[in-house]
Design a protein around this motif. Structure first.
Motif, PDB file in Angstrom:
ATOM      1  N   ASP A 215     119.520 119.897  22.960  1.00 53.96           N
ATOM      2  CA  ASP A 215     119.610 118.584  23.607  1.00 53.96           C
ATOM      3  C   ASP A 215     120.762 118.529  24.598  1.00 53.96           C
ATOM      4  O   ASP A 215     121.929 118.477  24.210  1.00 53.96           O
ATOM      5  N   GLY A 216     120.414 118.498  25.881  1.00 47.77           N
ATOM      6  CA  GLY A 216     121.417 118.317  26.911  1.00 47.77           C
ATOM      7  C   GLY A 216     121.441 116.911  27.467  1.00 47.77           C
ATOM      8  O   GLY A 216     122.188 116.627  28.386  1.00 47.77           O
ATOM      9  N   ALA A 217     120.607 116.020  26.920  1.00 48.13           N
ATOM     10  CA  ALA A 217     120.479 114.673  27.465  1.00 48.13           C
ATOM     11  C   ALA A 217     121.338 113.655  26.728  1.00 48.13           C
ATOM     12  O   ALA A 217     122.021 112.836  27.337  1.00 48.13           O
ATOM     13  N   GLY A 218     121.300 113.683  25.402  1.00 46.97           N
ATOM     14  CA  GLY A 218     122.022 112.682  24.634  1.00 46.97           C
ATOM     15  C   GLY A 218     121.396 111.308  24.783  1.00 46.97           C
ATOM     16  O   GLY A 218     120.274 111.150  25.269  1.00 46.97           O
ATOM     17  N   GLY A 219     122.139 110.278  24.366  1.00 45.33           N
ATOM     18  CA  GLY A 219     121.679 108.908  24.501  1.00 45.33           C
ATOM     19  C   GLY A 219     120.358 108.661  23.793  1.00 45.33           C
ATOM     20  O   GLY A 219     120.034 109.281  22.774  1.00 45.33           O
ATOM     21  N   ALA A 220     119.545 107.760  24.350  1.00 44.97           N
ATOM     22  CA  ALA A 220     118.264 107.402  23.747  1.00 44.97           C
ATOM     23  C   ALA A 220     117.298 108.581  23.738  1.00 44.97           C
ATOM     24  O   ALA A 220     116.505 108.745  22.801  1.00 44.97           O
ATOM     25  N   ILE A 221     117.369 109.429  24.776  1.00 40.89           N
ATOM     26  CA  ILE A 221     116.500 110.602  24.832  1.00 40.89           C
ATOM     27  C   ILE A 221     116.843 111.552  23.692  1.00 40.89           C
ATOM     28  O   ILE A 221     115.961 112.056  22.980  1.00 40.89           O
ATOM     29  N   GLY A 222     118.131 111.788  23.506  1.00 34.24           N
ATOM     30  CA  GLY A 222     118.557 112.664  22.421  1.00 34.24           C
ATOM     31  C   GLY A 222     118.177 112.121  21.058  1.00 34.24           C
ATOM     32  O   GLY A 222     117.761 112.874  20.171  1.00 34.24           O
ATOM     33  N   GLN A 223     118.302 110.808  20.884  1.00 34.87           N
ATOM     34  CA  GLN A 223     117.948 110.206  19.597  1.00 34.87           C
ATOM     35  C   GLN A 223     116.457 110.362  19.309  1.00 34.87           C
ATOM     36  O   GLN A 223     116.050 110.623  18.171  1.00 34.87           O
ATOM     37  N   ALA A 224     115.618 110.228  20.337  1.00 34.90           N
ATOM     38  CA  ALA A 224     114.178 110.412  20.147  1.00 34.90           C
ATOM     39  C   ALA A 224     113.865 111.861  19.804  1.00 34.90           C
ATOM     40  O   ALA A 224     113.003 112.140  18.959  1.00 34.90           O
ATOM     41  N   ALA A 225     114.558 112.789  20.453  1.00 31.34           N
ATOM     42  CA  ALA A 225     114.365 114.209  20.148  1.00 31.34           C
ATOM     43  C   ALA A 225     114.839 114.524  18.734  1.00 31.34           C
ATOM     44  O   ALA A 225     114.214 115.311  18.010  1.00 31.34           O
ATOM     45  N   TYR A 226     115.919 113.893  18.341  1.00 31.72           N
ATOM     46  CA  TYR A 226     116.456 114.080  16.985  1.00 31.72           C
ATOM     47  C   TYR A 226     115.447 113.608  15.940  1.00 31.72           C
ATOM     48  O   TYR A 226     115.225 114.256  14.922  1.00 31.72           O
ATOM     49  N   ALA A 227     114.801 112.473  16.227  1.00 28.53           N
ATOM     50  CA  ALA A 227     113.811 111.931  15.302  1.00 28.53           C
ATOM     51  C   ALA A 227     112.593 112.840  15.183  1.00 28.53           C
ATOM     52  O   ALA A 227     111.905 112.842  14.161  1.00 28.53           O
ATOM     53  N   ALA A 228     112.327 113.624  16.255  1.00 23.35           N
ATOM     54  CA  ALA A 228     111.176 114.518  16.247  1.00 23.35           C
ATOM     55  C   ALA A 228     111.463 115.850  15.550  1.00 23.35           C
ATOM     56  O   ALA A 228     110.554 116.670  15.384  1.00 23.35           O
ATOM     57  N   THR A 229     112.714 116.071  15.136  1.00 19.47           N
ATOM     58  CA  THR A 229     113.079 117.320  14.472  1.00 19.47           C
ATOM     59  C   THR A 229     112.578 117.293  13.030  1.00 19.47           C
ATOM     60  O   THR A 229     112.776 116.309  12.305  1.00 19.47           O
ATOM     61  N   ARG A 230     111.936 118.349  12.610  1.00 18.14           N
ATOM     62  CA  ARG A 230     111.373 118.385  11.255  1.00 18.14           C
ATOM     63  C   ARG A 230     112.473 118.456  10.210  1.00 18.14           C
ATOM     64  O   ARG A 230     113.600 118.877  10.481  1.00 18.14           O
ATOM     65  N   SER A 231     112.145 118.063   8.998  1.00 19.16           N
ATOM     66  CA  SER A 231     113.064 118.219   7.881  1.00 19.16           C
ATOM     67  C   SER A 231     113.353 119.708   7.694  1.00 19.16           C
ATOM     68  O   SER A 231     112.433 120.525   7.659  1.00 19.16           O
ATOM     69  N   GLY A 232     114.626 120.059   7.622  1.00 19.53           N
ATOM     70  CA  GLY A 232     115.020 121.456   7.515  1.00 19.53           C
ATOM     71  C   GLY A 232     115.228 122.126   8.855  1.00 19.53           C
ATOM     72  O   GLY A 232     115.576 123.312   8.917  1.00 19.53           O
ATOM     73  N   GLY A 233     115.001 121.374   9.953  1.00 21.23           N
ATOM     74  CA  GLY A 233     115.161 121.939  11.286  1.00 21.23           C
ATOM     75  C   GLY A 233     116.610 121.923  11.751  1.00 21.23           C
ATOM     76  O   GLY A 233     117.528 121.531  11.020  1.00 21.23           O
ATOM     77  N   ARG A 234     116.795 122.358  13.013  1.00 23.38           N
ATOM     78  CA  ARG A 234     118.135 122.435  13.602  1.00 23.38           C
ATOM     79  C   ARG A 234     118.163 121.623  14.894  1.00 23.38           C
ATOM     80  O   ARG A 234     117.212 121.644  15.673  1.00 23.38           O
ATOM     81  N   PHE A 235     119.272 120.906  15.098  1.00 22.37           N
ATOM     82  CA  PHE A 235     119.451 120.096  16.296  1.00 22.37           C
ATOM     83  C   PHE A 235     120.781 120.477  16.925  1.00 22.37           C
ATOM     84  O   PHE A 235     121.832 120.344  16.300  1.00 22.37           O
ATOM     85  N   LEU A 236     120.731 120.944  18.177  1.00 24.35           N
ATOM     86  CA  LEU A 236     121.936 121.349  18.885  1.00 24.35           C
ATOM     87  C   LEU A 236     122.187 120.370  20.021  1.00 24.35           C
ATOM     88  O   LEU A 236     121.437 120.318  20.994  1.00 24.35           O
ATOM     89  N   GLY A 237     123.225 119.560  19.893  1.00 23.40           N
ATOM     90  CA  GLY A 237     123.555 118.564  20.897  1.00 23.40           C
ATOM     91  C   GLY A 237     124.751 119.007  21.706  1.00 23.40           C
ATOM     92  O   GLY A 237     125.876 118.978  21.213  1.00 23.40           O
TER      93      GLY A 237
END
Length: 315
Positions: A215-237
């Protein structure tokens, strides 16, 4: 020498051309006659006054975190045979923002100077400094496996031209999120398997759960991407192009914020990125160039989301 300074915080119009004394190398420093200065999205944010809690800047200041050119002078305690060499250089140590790149000469720490391989254009080599090193480091942190579904936000930015090809080479399915048809087509040209326009309402609802998010966007875009991450997944902000970093609020997702490698590791990542470019393994997109005196136009292009790939100032 000519420089471009931020006289006060504000819009692109606060960037003003000025004259400054020629650079002089102190102990452990190198003077570079600048041919190319990179323009980062971070530059536009700091010019506007954002990020003072991360990077304390006193007005007026000369923006610019990376340059390419020819080393013309060295200070005491510099034993490297650099004078006359084509080089790229960060203007300050890793994790800092020293500025000084929007200038005809830049004075930089010798440890942040990297000779450019023969045959590699300076305008290409400069992409190794921040984008290349960051992409290689993020790839390590992401632990992407063949078959993973990977989402990249701000995919048409300068980091996207590294991340998408690198991720494709792992055998992952790469989903690129960007704004508008032009940027989506560009992401496809880079090798994205699927593209999605995050300027449209409910864009993330189109996605099945993804394994890894860059995630290079952050903000609302990043939050939506975060919500789309599966359980057990990885999120790099690692970015806040939308104004702020994504706020993690789940225990079932491994979240990695901005990771600052040790200086020696960071320098090795830059050398690796230079090698990738020299061998033709990657070709960063130089989307737009501007004369040094037109730095305000460069900032406007980035701020208005018109820029593709890398934006450079030429002296």
């Amino acid at each position: 020498m000519r420089v471009v300074r931020v006289e006060r915080f504000g819009g692109p119009e606060v960037l003003e051309a000025a004259e400054a004394p020629a650079g002089e190398a102190g102990a452990g420093e190198v003077v570079i006659d600048v041919a190319v200065a990179e323009v980062l999205f971070l530059d536009t944010q700091l010019r506007a006054g954002w990020g003072q809690e991360y990077f304390k800047l006193d007005l007026p200041f000369v923006p610019g975190a990376g340059v390419a050119g020819v080393a013309s002078a060295v200070g005491d305690v510099v034993n490297n045979p650099l004078i006359g060499r084509r080089v790229i250089a960060g203007t300050g140590p890793v994790g800092t923002y020293a500025g000084g790149g929007y200038a005809e000469q830049a004075v930089v720490p010798v440890d942040e100077v990297f000779p450019v391989p023969d045959g590699l254009e300076l305008s290409t080599a400069i992409a190794a400094l921040h984008d290349g090193a960051t992409a290689l480091e993020q790839l390590t942190q992401g632990q992407v496996q063949s078959g993973d579904r990977v989402l990249v936000t701000a995919a048409a930015g300068s980091l996207g031209s590294w991340l998408i090809p690198l991720l494709s080479a792992t055998g992952a399915t790469v989903i690129a999120a960007a704004r508008g048809e032009r940027k989506l087509r560009y992401a496809e040209e880079l090798g994205a398997d699927r593209v999605v326009d995050y300027s449209l309402p409910g864009w993330a609802d189109q996605l099945s759960e993804v394994d890894v998010v860059f995630d290079g966007a952050g903000g609302a875009i990043g939050q939506a991407a975060y919500a789309a991450t599966r359980s057990g997944g990885r999120f790099l902000g690692y970015g806040a192009a939308s104004g702020d970093f994504t706020a993690p609020d789940r225990d079932d997702v491994t979240t990695v914020g901005i990771f600052r490698p040790e200086p020696a590791e960071s320098r090795e990542l830059t050398r690796r990125a230079l090698d990738e470019l020299a061998r033709g393994k990657l070709t960063p997109t130089i989307g737009q160039t501007f004369p040094l005196a037109e730095a305000a136009a460069a900032h406007t292009a980035i701020q208005n989301r018109h820029a593709l790939g890398k934006t450079l100032l030429l002296t």
